[in-house]
Enzyme design. Structure first.
Site, short mmCIF file in Angstrom:
data_model
loop_
_atom_site.label_atom_id
_atom_site.label_comp_id
_atom_site.label_asym_id
_atom_site.label_seq_id
_atom_site.Cartn_x
_atom_site.Cartn_y
_atom_site.Cartn_z
N LYS A 1 0.78 -1.40 -0.07
CA LYS A 1 0.15 0.06 0.03
C LYS A 1 0.87 1.43 -0.07
CE LYS A 1 -0.07 -2.47 3.69
NZ LYS A 1 -0.44 -3.24 4.67
N GLU B 1 -5.09 -5.68 -5.15
CA GLU B 1 -6.27 -6.23 -4.15
C GLU B 1 -5.69 -6.52 -2.85
OE1 GLU B 1 -9.79 -6.42 -5.47
OE2 GLU B 1 -9.72 -6.01 -3.27
N ASP C 1 -0.44 3.35 7.98
CA ASP C 1 -0.94 2.25 7.23
C ASP C 1 -2.17 2.50 6.65
OD1 ASP C 1 -0.39 -0.82 6.11
OD2 ASP C 1 -2.04 -0.97 7.41
N LYS D 1 -3.86 3.07 3.04
CA LYS D 1 -5.26 2.40 2.40
C LYS D 1 -6.24 3.20 2.15
CE LYS D 1 -3.90 -1.77 4.87
NZ LYS D 1 -3.98 -2.56 6.26
P1 NAP Z 1 7.66 -9.58 5.86
O1 NAP Z 1 7.12 -10.77 6.64
O2 NAP Z 1 8.58 -8.67 6.63
O3 NAP Z 1 8.67 -10.16 4.73
C1 NAP Z 1 9.31 -9.26 3.86
C2 NAP Z 1 10.01 -10.45 2.78
O4 NAP Z 1 10.62 -9.26 2.00
C3 NAP Z 1 10.91 -10.97 3.62
O5 NAP Z 1 11.16 -12.38 2.83
C4 NAP Z 1 12.32 -10.07 3.18
O6 NAP Z 1 13.62 -11.18 3.01
C5 NAP Z 1 12.09 -9.77 1.83
N1 NAP Z 1 12.81 -8.47 1.71
C6 NAP Z 1 12.58 -7.28 2.39
N2 NAP Z 1 13.44 -6.25 1.60
C7 NAP Z 1 14.03 -6.76 0.96
C8 NAP Z 1 15.19 -6.41 -0.10
N3 NAP Z 1 15.48 -5.25 0.08
N4 NAP Z 1 15.71 -7.41 -0.96
C9 NAP Z 1 15.25 -8.54 -0.95
N5 NAP Z 1 14.31 -9.24 -0.18
C10 NAP Z 1 13.93 -8.23 0.72
O7 NAP Z 1 6.39 -8.75 5.36
P2 NAP Z 1 5.09 -9.31 5.05
O8 NAP Z 1 4.40 -9.31 6.22
O9 NAP Z 1 4.88 -10.69 4.24
O10 NAP Z 1 4.59 -8.17 4.14
C11 NAP Z 1 4.89 -7.84 2.77
C12 NAP Z 1 4.02 -6.88 2.23
O11 NAP Z 1 2.75 -7.32 2.28
C13 NAP Z 1 4.00 -5.50 2.87
O12 NAP Z 1 3.98 -4.45 1.71
C14 NAP Z 1 2.77 -5.58 3.72
O13 NAP Z 1 2.32 -3.90 3.92
C15 NAP Z 1 2.00 -6.23 2.89
N6 NAP Z 1 0.80 -6.73 3.65
C16 NAP Z 1 1.00 -7.67 4.58
C17 NAP Z 1 0.12 -8.18 5.16
C18 NAP Z 1 0.17 -8.89 6.49
O14 NAP Z 1 -0.85 -9.52 7.05
N7 NAP Z 1 1.29 -9.21 6.79
C19 NAP Z 1 -1.58 -7.84 4.82
C20 NAP Z 1 -1.82 -7.08 3.66
C21 NAP Z 1 -0.41 -6.71 3.09
P3 NAP Z 1 14.32 -11.95 4.24
O15 NAP Z 1 13.10 -13.21 4.40
O16 NAP Z 1 15.47 -12.54 3.78
O17 NAP Z 1 14.34 -10.93 5.43
N1 HSE Z 2 0.09 -4.21 9.01
C1 HSE Z 2 -1.35 -4.29 8.13
C2 HSE Z 2 -2.37 -4.41 9.23
C3 HSE Z 2 -1.36 -5.58 7.24
O1 HSE Z 2 -2.15 -4.64 10.36
O2 HSE Z 2 -3.68 -4.00 8.80
C4 HSE Z 2 -2.52 -5.53 6.30
O3 HSE Z 2 -2.48 -4.73 5.56
#
Ligand code: NAP
Ligand code: HSE
Length: 424
Positions: free
Chosen positions: A101, A125, A197, A201
């Site tokens: 986002k 989405e 955040d 959104k």
């Molecule tokens: P996360 O658990 O912190 O995972 C991030 C991943 O990206 C890790 O595997 C990390 O590698 C990799 N990464 C980060 N910076 C990098 C770089 N410079 N080069 C290469 N790899 C890199 O994050 P997440 O919770 O999955 O969230 C990912 C995205 O989805 C974000 O934009 C977040 O806002 C969005 N999102 C998250 C959720 C949720 O519930 N978590 C829901 C909706 C949207 P390493 O594993 O090697 O550290």
């Molecule tokens: N950090 C975000 C939340 C992940 O708590 O809603 C989903 O976008």
């Protein structure tokens, strides 16, 4: 279909697992199999799901230069290098699916221009509401309506924290730790707690709803960091719950956009949205009110939206892509002009004349008081809770500025929260 995934954290791992778990139904629905070809990570030594064995790289070039990869899935988060990678993928004619986002809200205009020029999809989405279908329903199913208002709970982490504080009496820090352990929070949870955040959104949703480009810096934003257990208990006594509310409203030639904590009456449709659930209410001039509800964060709900977008890149590859529709240029309303009823909790010295002095500051700024509660007398100071009638925010700000100068009467103004739906 060969895809490359950037990031293998909470969401990336969910995407890989979901593609494997539902591979048969996905292949039948799509009439094509989806294969994860390569995955970009930062740290090659971390333990990963066996599903990606032999596919991991720490070099973006390995993915972007692979001609077989037609879809890039960006789930690494953060502004950079995610923005650069998405820009490059689009420029090279690859479809992009992202859950980011921050990048979409801040750089949507530029990225949608590239995607239109290159005739590729930029789908997002999962960036709003986790697993809840919101973006495509707003862009497609509601496209015959003029949308006049959107209001919702758009951050799972803060909703989880407030729900745990309200229902289980937990402390803020304990609830935040749990949300982080479950993978709901952003890598810097300040983005959740301070409302950034949700503001990103809301910027995305308001741009779609009102067809005018809104960026996160234009959203008046307050977080939940000043909400204490006392506020939650006072809200309960008043028959309310506290939620972090994102709101976008269309006025004649402007839009009002805010993310703020709010007291909602217990019978409000958003009051019972608990834990990591998110919900969005929208008002259309034909459909009337509609509401979207579901899990707003977490591994599999978010993967659900990402994988559906991956599939959508094939379906919409025939000239029916969802391009940017920001054809209006509305001003964003000054937050001081917004109207609301407010809850104010302050601590003042328990001595004669103090309340009269405070009430005077409200009166001078044309603020009528609907309710006053005084209790919790500790060491000669009393906690005072005031609820105002509906007033312009700037009048309240002026009154509070003045009250904060009453050093002989007032110890501190502890919390100010909007009150939804009452005291008009
Ligand atoms: P996360 O658990 O912190 O995972 C991030 C991943 O990206 C890790 O595997 C990390 O590698 C990799 N990464 C980060 N910076 C990098 C770089 N410079 N080069 C290469 N790899 C890199 O994050 P997440 O919770 O999955 O969230 C990912 C995205 O989805 C974000 O934009 C977040 O806002 C969005 N999102 C998250 C959720 C949720 O519930 N978590 C829901 C909706 C949207 P390493 O594993 O090697 O550290
Ligand atoms: N950090 C975000 C939340 C992940 O708590 O809603 C989903 O976008």
């Amino acid at each position: 279909m060969q895809i490359g995934i950037l990031g293998l954290g909470t969401v990336g791992t969910g995407v890989v697992e979901l593609i494997e778990k539902n591979k048969n139904i996905i292949a039948k629905r799509l009439r094509e199999e989806v294969h994860v070809k390569k995955v970009l990570v930062r740290d090659l030594n971390k333990q990963r799901t066996p599903l990606v064995e032999g596919k991991i790289t720490d070099k973006f070039e390995d993915i972007i230069e692979d001609e077989e990869i037609s879809v890039i899935v960006e789930v690494m988060g953060g502004e950079e290098p995610a923005l650069t990678y998405i820009r490059e993928a689009l420029n090279r004619g690859k479809h992009v699916v992202t859950a980011n986002k921050e990048v979409v809200a801040k750089h949507g205009k530029e990225l949608f221009e590239i995607s239109a020029k290159k005739d590729v999809n930029l789908l997002f989405e999962a960036s709003v509401g986790g697993g809840i279908p919101i973006i495509r329903p707003m862009k497609q199913c509601l496209s015959a309506n003029e949308i006049t208002k959107i209001m919702g709970i758009l951050n799972g982490t803060t909703n989880y924290i407030l729900s745990q504080m309200t229902e289980k009496g937990k402390g803020f820090d304990e609830a935040l730790k749990e949300a982080q352990m479950e993978g709901y929070a952003e890598s810097d949870p300040t983005d959740d707690i301070k409302g950034f955040d949700a503001a990103r959104k809301l910027a995305i949703l308001s741009s779609i709803a009102f067809n005018t480009r809104i960026t996160p810096d234009q959203v008046y934003t307050e977080g939940i960091d000043s909400i204490s257990q006392s506020d939650i208990q006072y809200a309960k006594e008043m028959g309310h719950v506290i939620k972090l509310i994102a709101m976008g409203k269309k006025h004649e030639n402007s839009v009002e956009v805010s993310v703020t904590p709010a007291l909602l009456p217990k019978d409000h449709p958003l009051a019972s949205v608990g834990d990591t659930f998110n919900a969005l209410m929208a008002e259309g001039n034909a459909v009337g009110p509609v509401m979207f509800y579901g899990l707003g964060a977490g591994k599999m709900p978010t993967a659900s939206a990402v994988v559906a977008d991956i599939m959508e890149t094939k379906r919409s590859n025939n000239g029916s892509k969802l391009y940017c529709t920001c054809f209006n240029h509305f001003d964003v309303m000054d937050p001081g002009q917004s109207h609301a009823s407010f809850y104010i909790r302050l601590r003042a010295f328990d001595k004669p004349g103090v309340f009269a002095k405070i009430a005077g500051a409200f009166g001078k700024n044309q603020i009528s008081l609907a309710q006053v509660i005084q209790k919790n007398i500790i060491n000669g100071t009393a906690e005072i809770v005031i609820v105002t009638y509906d007033v312009p925010f700037k009048n309240l700000q002026e009154a509070l500025c003045e009250i904060k100068t009453y050093k002989e009467q007032v110890v501190e103004v502890s919390t100010v929260i909007r009150v939804e739906g009452e005291h008009k």
